[in-house]
Design a protein around this motif. Structure first.
Motif, short mmCIF file in Angstrom:
data_model
loop_
_atom_site.label_atom_id
_atom_site.label_comp_id
_atom_site.label_asym_id
_atom_site.label_seq_id
_atom_site.Cartn_x
_atom_site.Cartn_y
_atom_site.Cartn_z
N ALA A 174 -33.09 11.28 -53.50
CA ALA A 174 -34.28 10.52 -53.14
C ALA A 174 -35.35 11.46 -52.59
N LEU A 175 -34.93 12.45 -51.82
CA LEU A 175 -35.89 13.40 -51.27
C LEU A 175 -36.60 14.15 -52.40
N LYS A 176 -35.81 14.60 -53.38
CA LYS A 176 -36.40 15.31 -54.52
C LYS A 176 -37.42 14.42 -55.23
N TRP A 177 -37.05 13.19 -55.40
CA TRP A 177 -37.92 12.22 -56.07
C TRP A 177 -39.24 12.08 -55.31
N VAL A 178 -39.13 11.95 -54.00
CA VAL A 178 -40.33 11.79 -53.17
C VAL A 178 -41.20 13.04 -53.25
N GLN A 179 -40.54 14.20 -53.28
CA GLN A 179 -41.30 15.45 -53.35
C GLN A 179 -42.15 15.53 -54.62
N GLN A 180 -41.72 14.79 -55.65
CA GLN A 180 -42.47 14.81 -56.91
C GLN A 180 -43.55 13.74 -56.97
N ALA A 181 -43.66 12.94 -55.93
CA ALA A 181 -44.66 11.87 -55.95
C ALA A 181 -46.06 12.47 -55.86
N LEU A 229 -37.16 -3.86 -49.96
CA LEU A 229 -36.90 -4.76 -48.82
C LEU A 229 -38.17 -5.08 -48.05
N GLY A 230 -39.07 -4.11 -48.03
CA GLY A 230 -40.29 -4.34 -47.26
C GLY A 230 -41.25 -3.21 -47.52
N HIS A 231 -42.51 -3.49 -47.36
CA HIS A 231 -43.51 -2.51 -47.73
C HIS A 231 -44.71 -2.71 -46.81
N GLY A 232 -44.98 -1.73 -45.95
CA GLY A 232 -46.12 -1.85 -45.06
C GLY A 232 -47.12 -0.74 -45.34
N GLU A 233 -47.99 -0.49 -44.38
CA GLU A 233 -49.04 0.49 -44.59
C GLU A 233 -48.48 1.91 -44.63
N SER A 234 -47.51 2.18 -43.74
CA SER A 234 -47.00 3.54 -43.67
C SER A 234 -45.50 3.62 -43.94
N LYS A 235 -44.88 2.51 -44.29
CA LYS A 235 -43.43 2.52 -44.49
C LYS A 235 -43.01 1.63 -45.66
N SER A 236 -42.05 2.12 -46.41
CA SER A 236 -41.45 1.30 -47.46
C SER A 236 -39.93 1.41 -47.32
N SER A 237 -39.25 0.27 -47.45
CA SER A 237 -37.79 0.25 -47.37
C SER A 237 -37.22 -0.31 -48.65
N VAL A 238 -36.23 0.39 -49.17
CA VAL A 238 -35.58 -0.10 -50.39
C VAL A 238 -34.07 -0.10 -50.19
N ARG A 239 -33.41 -0.86 -51.03
CA ARG A 239 -31.95 -0.87 -51.01
C ARG A 239 -31.46 -0.37 -52.37
N LEU A 240 -30.53 0.56 -52.36
CA LEU A 240 -29.97 1.08 -53.61
C LEU A 240 -28.79 0.22 -54.04
N LYS A 241 -28.58 0.19 -55.36
CA LYS A 241 -27.42 -0.55 -55.86
C LYS A 241 -26.14 0.11 -55.38
N GLU A 242 -26.12 1.44 -55.52
CA GLU A 242 -24.89 2.15 -55.21
C GLU A 242 -24.69 2.21 -53.70
N GLY A 243 -23.58 1.65 -53.26
CA GLY A 243 -23.22 1.74 -51.85
C GLY A 243 -24.09 0.89 -50.94
N ASP A 244 -24.98 0.06 -51.55
CA ASP A 244 -25.78 -0.84 -50.73
C ASP A 244 -26.59 -0.06 -49.70
N LEU A 245 -27.02 1.13 -50.08
CA LEU A 245 -27.65 2.04 -49.12
C LEU A 245 -29.13 1.73 -48.96
N GLN A 246 -29.57 1.71 -47.71
CA GLN A 246 -31.00 1.49 -47.44
C GLN A 246 -31.73 2.82 -47.24
N LEU A 247 -32.88 2.95 -47.85
CA LEU A 247 -33.74 4.12 -47.66
C LEU A 247 -35.06 3.66 -47.04
N ASP A 248 -35.47 4.32 -45.97
CA ASP A 248 -36.78 4.05 -45.37
C ASP A 248 -37.66 5.27 -45.57
N LEU A 249 -38.80 5.08 -46.17
CA LEU A 249 -39.74 6.20 -46.34
C LEU A 249 -41.00 5.96 -45.50
#
Ligand code: DGT
Ligand code: CA
Ligand code: ZN
Length: 595
Positions: A174-181, A229-249
């Motif tokens: 996910a970090l690699k992915w974000v670095q390419q944004a 899961l949620g998307h604000g001005e400075s934060k986005s939260s998603v849930r991954l299929k694998e392992g039900d893992l939550q990522l907050d960016l």
């Protein structure tokens, strides 16, 4: 149409399986529900659409009967078959199945014989010694169940924390992915993952960019996302299929990156302590940055967020922040308020904290001679490719028959193989050792004259974990008296989320290890991480030396396990000089207890 999401469908199918198992239904039938649950969990399409178009049965492993039940749930919000099953048991019946080692058969017996229908009921029944009276249960089972209850409760309270090793690959991807944004200037992992805690609740990511929106747009296309899961001005939260893992960016302007990274790395305890210090210096630290408190608090409008704080100080790196407080920069792994703040103020943080590149010897590995997957030759070559200059091959001992433990004859025969492989790979010194069971009475698993022929003796507990604290402590202390005992393997025997550490009077055991010159292993197997970072710290305070071990059972594990051993040792403040496999083979052998 009822608003039922995929998650609820998956859970309903799993519950169907669990109730059917409790009723003693045959395995084919119950498994069908679990397989269907997996299938639905992986569906990319919208479930409601699949149902509306009656295309559920086109999915592999989903038959008519299960498809009908799913359709009912999705369209009406209820699954009558599940409701009927549920009505046959107390409402909290299924929580019993979250207890390790408690399967449906035993749960059913507890229910029919004792009316146990929840974890609380079971705890009471154990405390009143009613469980041991049942056929097939006993005093030991009762103790095990009580320990299991503690594990289950902790798991449910922590929202089931995940093992670091299960999360790290996804976090790094996910970090690699974000670095390419588009527009991203800096990005990093934060939170407990960055601090290398052994278990984590979720993944925190922090990035800087002039404009957050395109970064979030890219982030939310990360492959494997189940839902946003949620998307604000400075934060986005998603849930991954694998392992039900939550990522907050979190995405911020680059000027705020370092202080935000610091904030979202934590720990909370570290922050609270740090903020107290900052206050004494007329500074406030918060999620928003570092501020010098003005002479006239809260005078200006528009600064209400940081009450009384006015001048925002430039923080380009985390080192800047610590420097402002007159401290050394504290590595993320150490930020737990375990004394690192005091040490950093006194400029006394460990200067040469262990790094992976320091490790030149692989300690503790298994080959096809016992329960390893690869040959000795393959393991030695793989270790060499990883930069190791020596390895210790340490198979299981004879009592561990289930793991292909070596009889005395086999152990002797392995010497020839070691010599042969040594000729083939002259660049890596192969030390011939063993991982000997510590038997229940504290003896090792071979006579002294056999142990005397080996280069390295690791002593580990693999069986009879049921001893109480007194018994377990006696067993280990006794084992240390054996002059051939050199390295204590995976000392507490814990398996994260599965088996609690063995009950031991650790202080006493560590004192004796120090007195006897026993080396303690930091086992990098991701399920173990044993010693834990806390125990590493306690051992180092006594001057005990460590071995960062892979306990590799395959060539892959040689590479995968080492970073976890190193990370755990670092988190426990281990310096290079504390770890014996940072030394060359001569130094390593000299550091082992002489006999
Ligand atoms: P976790 O997620 O339970 O494995 O552990 P962390 O440490 O990653 O905790 P998390 O994700 O809740 O928050 C990330 C960091 O954000 C945390 O380490 C420190 C900071 N943080 C979050 N909530 C608070 C708070 O209430 N007070 C302070 N001082 N810091 C907080
Ligand atoms: Ca976190
Ligand atoms: Zn072992």
């Amino acid at each position: 149409m009822a608003s039922v999401d995929k998650h609820q469908v998956v859970k309903a199918l799993r519950d169907m399986s669990a109730y059917l198992q409790l009723k003693g239904e045959n395995a084919f039938k119950t498994r069908a529900y679990d397989v269907a649950a997996d299938r639905i969990a992986g569906v990319g399409d919208d479930l409601a659409t699949l149902v509306a178009q009656k295309r559920l049965t086109e999915l592999p492993n989903i038959g008519e009967s299960i498809a009908t039940k799913i359709a009912e749930l999705v369209t009406t919000g209820a699954m009558p078959a599940l409701d009927a099953l549920r009505a046959e048991f107390p409402p909290r019946m299924l929580e019993l199945l979250t207890i390790p080692d408690l399967g449906p058969k035993k749960a059913k017996t507890l229910f029919t014989e004792l009316g146990v229908g929840s974890i609380d009921d079971l705890e009471k029944a154990c405390a009143e010694h009613r469980v041991r009276a049942l056929k097939g249960f006993g005093e030991k089972t009762e103790e095990k169940l009580l320990a299991g209850i503690a594990v289950a409760r902790r798991a449910s309270q922590g929202g089931a924390r995940k093992k670091l090793a299960d999360v790290l690959p996804q976090a790094e991807a996910a970090l690699k992915w974000v670095q390419q944004a588009p527009g991203v200037i800096r990005a990093s992992l934060g939170g407990s993952v960055r601090r290398l805690r052994e278990t984590v609740a979720d993944v925190d990511l922090i990035a800087s960019a002039p404009d957050a929106a395109p970064v979030f747009a890219h982030f939310e296309k990360f492959p494997g996302i189940a839902e946003v899961l949620g998307h604000g001005e400075s934060k986005s939260s998603v849930r991954l299929k694998e392992g039900d893992l939550q990522l907050d960016l979190r995405v911020l302007p680059d000027g705020d990156f370092a202080s935000a990274l610091h904030h979202f790395t934590g720990s909370k305890a570290h922050h609270i302590h740090l903020r107290g210090l900052a206050q004494d210096r007329g500074l406030t630290i918060s999620e928003w940055g570092v501020f010098r408190v003005g002479a006239q608090p809260a005078a200006k409008p528009g600064t209400a967020k940081h009450d009384g704080a006015q001048e925002k100080l430039p923080i380009h790196t985390e080192a800047d922040l610590y420097r402002l407080l007159g401290m050394q920069e504290i590595p993320p792994e150490l930020r737990e308020d375990w004394g690192e703040i005091e040490a950093a103020l006194a400029q006394q943080l460990p200067a040469d904290l262990l790094r992976q590149a320091d490790v030149v010897g692989n300690v503790h590995m298994h080959t096809t001679w016992s329960d390893g997957r690869d040959s000795l030759l393959a393991m030695v070559k793989a270790a060499q490719a990883l930069g190791m200059t020596y390895v210790t091959v340490t198979e299981h001992s004879q009592t561990s028959g289930y793991a292909g433990g070596l009889t005395i004859d086999r152990l002797k025969a392995q010497r020839d193989e070691v010599a042969r492989v040594q000729e083939q790979v002259p660049g890596v010194t192969i030390l011939h050792g063993v991982e000997s069971d510590i038997l229940e009475d504290g003896r090792l698993d071979y006579p002294d004259e056999v142990l005397a022929t080996l280069d390295v003796v690791i002593g580990s507990i693999h069986q009879r974990y049921g001893l109480d604290e007194a018994g377990m402590t006696r067993r280990v202390l006794q084992a240390f008296d054996n002059p051939f005992f050199q390295i204590w393997g995976h000392p507490t025997g814990r398996l994260l989320g599965k088996r609690e550490p063995a009950p031991l009077r650790m202080e006493e055991v560590l004192d004796k290890a120090a007195a006897k010159g026993i080396v303690l292993e930091v086992n990098g197997c991701p399920e173990r991480l044993d010693l834990s970072a806390e125990h590493v710290r306690a051992a180092l305070k006594r001057g005990i030396k460590l071995s960062v071990s892979t306990d590799a059972h395959s060539t892959e594990e040689l590479a995968v396990h080492l970073p976890f051993a190193v990370g755990t040792a670092r988190k426990g403040w281990a310096r290079r000089g504390d770890v014996i496999n940072t030394m060359d083979v001569k130094g390593f052998r000299r550091s082992l207890r002489a006999r």
